[in-house]
Design a protein around this motif. Sequence first.
Motif, short mmCIF file in Angstrom:
data_model
loop_
_atom_site.label_atom_id
_atom_site.label_comp_id
_atom_site.label_asym_id
_atom_site.label_seq_id
_atom_site.Cartn_x
_atom_site.Cartn_y
_atom_site.Cartn_z
N ALA A 185 0.83 -1.21 0.00
CA ALA A 185 0.00 0.00 0.00
C ALA A 185 0.86 1.26 0.00
O ALA A 185 0.61 2.19 -0.77
N LEU A 186 1.88 1.28 0.84
CA LEU A 186 2.73 2.48 0.94
C LEU A 186 3.60 2.67 -0.31
O LEU A 186 3.89 3.80 -0.69
N LEU A 207 1.96 8.00 -6.19
CA LEU A 207 0.85 8.86 -6.63
C LEU A 207 1.10 10.29 -6.17
O LEU A 207 1.41 10.51 -4.99
N PRO A 208 0.97 11.25 -7.05
CA PRO A 208 1.29 12.63 -6.70
C PRO A 208 0.57 13.15 -5.45
O PRO A 208 1.18 13.81 -4.61
N LEU A 254 2.91 10.00 2.04
CA LEU A 254 2.57 8.85 2.88
C LEU A 254 3.63 7.75 2.80
O LEU A 254 3.72 6.91 3.70
N ALA A 255 4.44 7.77 1.77
CA ALA A 255 5.52 6.78 1.66
C ALA A 255 6.50 6.90 2.82
O ALA A 255 7.21 5.94 3.14
N GLY A 289 9.09 4.22 6.85
CA GLY A 289 10.16 4.33 7.85
C GLY A 289 9.78 3.69 9.17
O GLY A 289 10.66 3.33 9.96
N ALA A 290 8.49 3.53 9.42
CA ALA A 290 8.03 2.84 10.63
C ALA A 290 8.24 1.34 10.42
O ALA A 290 8.05 0.83 9.31
#
Length: 142
Positions: free
Chosen positions: A84-85, A91-92, A97-98, A102-103
Amino acid sequence: MSRWSPQDAQDEPNGLILFDGLCVFCSRWVRFVIDHDRGGRFSFAPIQSEHGRTLAARFGIDPEAPQTNAVIWNGRIHFKSDAALTVLGQLPSTRLLALLKGAPRLIRDPIYDLIARNRYRIFGRTETCMVPSPEIRARFFV
């Protein structure tokens, strides 16, 4: 390596999203991606299709009870929250959200799993896969 860690998928098309075509939430996810993917970089395969079942089996997803969606990006297949990420990061309108990648997956995937386990109960289930419109049909592998 975890079962749902990214795997090599060099021989599959870049941007292919494997999804549960009977899940209303998953079909809405596909519609969201289509609406926001201005470059048309993503294509789609419902797990219930012939191509989708083959991919699911190859990468350890039960086509009768899929536990994850997946995306092939840069020669790797990504699962669960990584999938999902990865898509949202391309997507612009959702690129930032990417950063959530990092989590640790140890935190992200249980949240993903909670939604996945309850998706039919919360969002519903259809008896047939979504039928793409003629304008987007070429982006679907069946």
